[in-house]
Design a protein around this motif. Structure first.
Motif, PDB file in Angstrom:
ATOM      1  N   ARG A 163      57.531  47.506  39.610  1.00  0.00           N
ATOM      2  CA  ARG A 163      57.309  47.761  38.169  1.00  0.00           C
ATOM      3  C   ARG A 163      55.827  47.765  37.803  1.00  0.00           C
ATOM      4  O   ARG A 163      55.441  48.343  36.805  1.00  0.00           O
ATOM      5  CB  ARG A 163      58.070  46.752  37.319  1.00  0.00           C
ATOM      6  CG  ARG A 163      57.548  45.359  37.424  1.00  0.00           C
ATOM      7  CD  ARG A 163      58.304  44.412  36.515  1.00  0.00           C
ATOM      8  NE  ARG A 163      57.681  43.121  36.560  1.00  0.00           N
ATOM      9  CZ  ARG A 163      58.323  41.993  36.554  1.00  0.00           C
ATOM     10  NH1 ARG A 163      59.638  41.993  36.467  1.00  0.00           N
ATOM     11  NH2 ARG A 163      57.688  40.859  36.589  1.00  0.00           N
ATOM     12  N   HIS A 164      54.982  47.105  38.611  1.00  0.00           N
ATOM     13  CA  HIS A 164      53.540  47.093  38.352  1.00  0.00           C
ATOM     14  C   HIS A 164      52.797  48.091  39.238  1.00  0.00           C
ATOM     15  O   HIS A 164      51.723  48.566  38.869  1.00  0.00           O
ATOM     16  CB  HIS A 164      52.962  45.698  38.603  1.00  0.00           C
ATOM     17  CG  HIS A 164      53.573  44.631  37.758  1.00  0.00           C
ATOM     18  ND1 HIS A 164      53.675  44.713  36.387  1.00  0.00           N
ATOM     19  CD2 HIS A 164      54.132  43.440  38.097  1.00  0.00           C
ATOM     20  CE1 HIS A 164      54.255  43.629  35.918  1.00  0.00           C
ATOM     21  NE2 HIS A 164      54.548  42.841  36.938  1.00  0.00           N
ATOM     22  N   ARG A 165      53.367  48.393  40.366  1.00  0.00           N
ATOM     23  CA  ARG A 165      52.705  49.243  41.365  1.00  0.00           C
ATOM     24  C   ARG A 165      52.346  50.611  40.800  1.00  0.00           C
ATOM     25  O   ARG A 165      51.228  51.092  40.975  1.00  0.00           O
ATOM     26  CB  ARG A 165      53.631  49.391  42.564  1.00  0.00           C
ATOM     27  CG  ARG A 165      52.979  49.882  43.799  1.00  0.00           C
ATOM     28  CD  ARG A 165      53.964  49.963  44.945  1.00  0.00           C
ATOM     29  NE  ARG A 165      54.557  48.654  45.217  1.00  0.00           N
ATOM     30  CZ  ARG A 165      55.656  48.457  45.923  1.00  0.00           C
ATOM     31  NH1 ARG A 165      56.288  49.493  46.460  1.00  0.00           N
ATOM     32  NH2 ARG A 165      56.122  47.255  46.129  1.00  0.00           N
ATOM     33  N   ASP A 166      53.294  51.249  40.116  1.00  0.00           N
ATOM     34  CA  ASP A 166      53.046  52.593  39.578  1.00  0.00           C
ATOM     35  C   ASP A 166      51.932  52.587  38.535  1.00  0.00           C
ATOM     36  O   ASP A 166      51.080  53.474  38.519  1.00  0.00           O
ATOM     37  CB  ASP A 166      54.329  53.180  38.988  1.00  0.00           C
ATOM     38  CG  ASP A 166      55.405  53.404  40.042  1.00  0.00           C
ATOM     39  OD1 ASP A 166      55.060  53.505  41.245  1.00  0.00           O
ATOM     40  OD2 ASP A 166      56.592  53.461  39.673  1.00  0.00           O
ATOM     41  N   VAL A 167      51.937  51.588  37.665  1.00  0.00           N
ATOM     42  CA  VAL A 167      50.906  51.484  36.632  1.00  0.00           C
ATOM     43  C   VAL A 167      49.543  51.251  37.274  1.00  0.00           C
ATOM     44  O   VAL A 167      48.542  51.863  36.887  1.00  0.00           O
ATOM     45  CB  VAL A 167      51.241  50.338  35.645  1.00  0.00           C
ATOM     46  CG1 VAL A 167      50.110  50.100  34.663  1.00  0.00           C
ATOM     47  CG2 VAL A 167      52.523  50.639  34.903  1.00  0.00           C
ATOM     48  N   LEU A 168      49.495  50.370  38.276  1.00  0.00           N
ATOM     49  CA  LEU A 168      48.232  50.089  38.957  1.00  0.00           C
ATOM     50  C   LEU A 168      47.720  51.299  39.725  1.00  0.00           C
ATOM     51  O   LEU A 168      46.514  51.548  39.785  1.00  0.00           O
ATOM     52  CB  LEU A 168      48.380  48.885  39.886  1.00  0.00           C
ATOM     53  CG  LEU A 168      48.586  47.550  39.179  1.00  0.00           C
ATOM     54  CD1 LEU A 168      48.997  46.479  40.170  1.00  0.00           C
ATOM     55  CD2 LEU A 168      47.337  47.157  38.417  1.00  0.00           C
ATOM     56  N   GLY A 216      45.080  51.941  42.435  1.00  0.00           N
ATOM     57  CA  GLY A 216      45.491  50.905  43.394  1.00  0.00           C
ATOM     58  C   GLY A 216      44.389  49.935  43.757  1.00  0.00           C
ATOM     59  O   GLY A 216      44.536  49.147  44.683  1.00  0.00           O
ATOM     60  N   GLN A 217      43.276  49.984  43.033  1.00  0.00           N
ATOM     61  CA  GLN A 217      42.144  49.103  43.317  1.00  0.00           C
ATOM     62  C   GLN A 217      42.216  47.859  42.443  1.00  0.00           C
ATOM     63  O   GLN A 217      42.319  47.954  41.217  1.00  0.00           O
ATOM     64  CB  GLN A 217      40.825  49.831  43.063  1.00  0.00           C
ATOM     65  CG  GLN A 217      40.636  51.021  43.976  1.00  0.00           C
ATOM     66  CD  GLN A 217      39.349  51.747  43.677  1.00  0.00           C
ATOM     67  OE1 GLN A 217      38.959  51.910  42.528  1.00  0.00           O
ATOM     68  NE2 GLN A 217      38.679  52.185  44.730  1.00  0.00           N
ATOM     69  N   LEU A 218      42.156  46.697  43.093  1.00  0.00           N
ATOM     70  CA  LEU A 218      42.252  45.419  42.406  1.00  0.00           C
ATOM     71  C   LEU A 218      41.070  44.541  42.785  1.00  0.00           C
ATOM     72  O   LEU A 218      40.432  44.761  43.816  1.00  0.00           O
ATOM     73  CB  LEU A 218      43.548  44.699  42.803  1.00  0.00           C
ATOM     74  CG  LEU A 218      44.848  45.483  42.626  1.00  0.00           C
ATOM     75  CD1 LEU A 218      46.008  44.727  43.234  1.00  0.00           C
ATOM     76  CD2 LEU A 218      45.103  45.763  41.163  1.00  0.00           C
ATOM     77  N   THR A 219      40.815  43.546  41.968  1.00  0.00           N
ATOM     78  CA  THR A 219      39.833  42.513  42.289  1.00  0.00           C
ATOM     79  C   THR A 219      40.508  41.171  42.081  1.00  0.00           C
ATOM     80  O   THR A 219      41.173  40.949  41.071  1.00  0.00           O
ATOM     81  CB  THR A 219      38.568  42.634  41.418  1.00  0.00           C
ATOM     82  OG1 THR A 219      37.984  43.919  41.645  1.00  0.00           O
ATOM     83  CG2 THR A 219      37.555  41.554  41.763  1.00  0.00           C
ATOM     84  N   ILE A 220      40.335  40.284  43.061  1.00  0.00           N
ATOM     85  CA  ILE A 220      40.965  38.962  43.035  1.00  0.00           C
ATOM     86  C   ILE A 220      39.861  37.919  43.043  1.00  0.00           C
ATOM     87  O   ILE A 220      38.900  38.025  43.806  1.00  0.00           O
ATOM     88  CB  ILE A 220      41.882  38.770  44.254  1.00  0.00           C
ATOM     89  CG1 ILE A 220      42.915  39.903  44.316  1.00  0.00           C
ATOM     90  CG2 ILE A 220      42.570  37.404  44.200  1.00  0.00           C
ATOM     91  CD1 ILE A 220      43.716  39.937  45.601  1.00  0.00           C
ATOM     92  N   THR A 221      40.003  36.903  42.199  1.00  0.00           N
ATOM     93  CA  THR A 221      39.018  35.830  42.151  1.00  0.00           C
ATOM     94  C   THR A 221      39.691  34.514  41.769  1.00  0.00           C
ATOM     95  O   THR A 221      40.864  34.483  41.404  1.00  0.00           O
ATOM     96  CB  THR A 221      37.860  36.165  41.186  1.00  0.00           C
ATOM     97  OG1 THR A 221      36.788  35.257  41.410  1.00  0.00           O
ATOM     98  CG2 THR A 221      38.297  36.121  39.731  1.00  0.00           C
TER      99      THR A 221
END
Length: 143
Positions: free
Chosen positions: A22-27, A33-38
């Motif tokens: 459900r979040h994959r398509d929006v991201l 598909g690029q994310l940042t994690i901190t």
């Protein structure tokens, strides 16, 4: 892009997280598909779609010197990741350790970003919060 809801997930042996469909398509559509994690100061991780991270990063970078340790926490620990073809992202060993992530995790939609919690830790923190008085900001809030 507004994320909400909780997803109980499992990290694989390599520390990869499968982003819920459900979040994959929006991201994919809004952040390629690029994310940042901190790190998050409450012991979890924050997962941002890259465009939202860039806004957050700029706000943090502009804080005064008295917030230097907070800058280090947020910016110094940030890692850029890309979803692979099956919608998985690798959580680095450093970030997994920082949030004490075990196999069972909880991904929470928090509006413009996600929080990633160790499931047992989240359950304990939620139970603790439920025992405390609600903050004053909820004084006039109707449920």
């Amino acid at each position: 892009m507004v994320f909400q809801g909780a997803s109980s997930l499992s990290l694989d042996a390599k520390g990869r997280l499968s982003v819920p469909t459900r979040h994959r398509d929006v991201l994919s559509a809004n952040a390629a598909g690029q994310l940042t994690i901190t790190k998050h100061p409450h012991g979890c991780l924050m997962v941002f779609p890259r465009p939202e991270w860039e806004k957050f990063r700029d706000r943090i970078a502009n804080l005064p010197m008295e917030a230097q340790w907070w800058k280090r926490m947020f910016l110094g620990n940030a890692m850029d990741v890309d979803m692979d073809g099956t919608g998985r992202v690798l959580i680095s060993p450093e970030l997994r350790q920082a949030a004490s992530l075990s196999r069972d995790v909880l991904l929470l939609g928090m509006g413009k970003h996600f929080e990633l919690w160790d499931k047992a830790r989240y359950d304990a923190e939620e139970a603790k919060a439920a025992q405390e008085a609600m903050p004053n900001v909820f004084k006039d809030f109707s449920f």
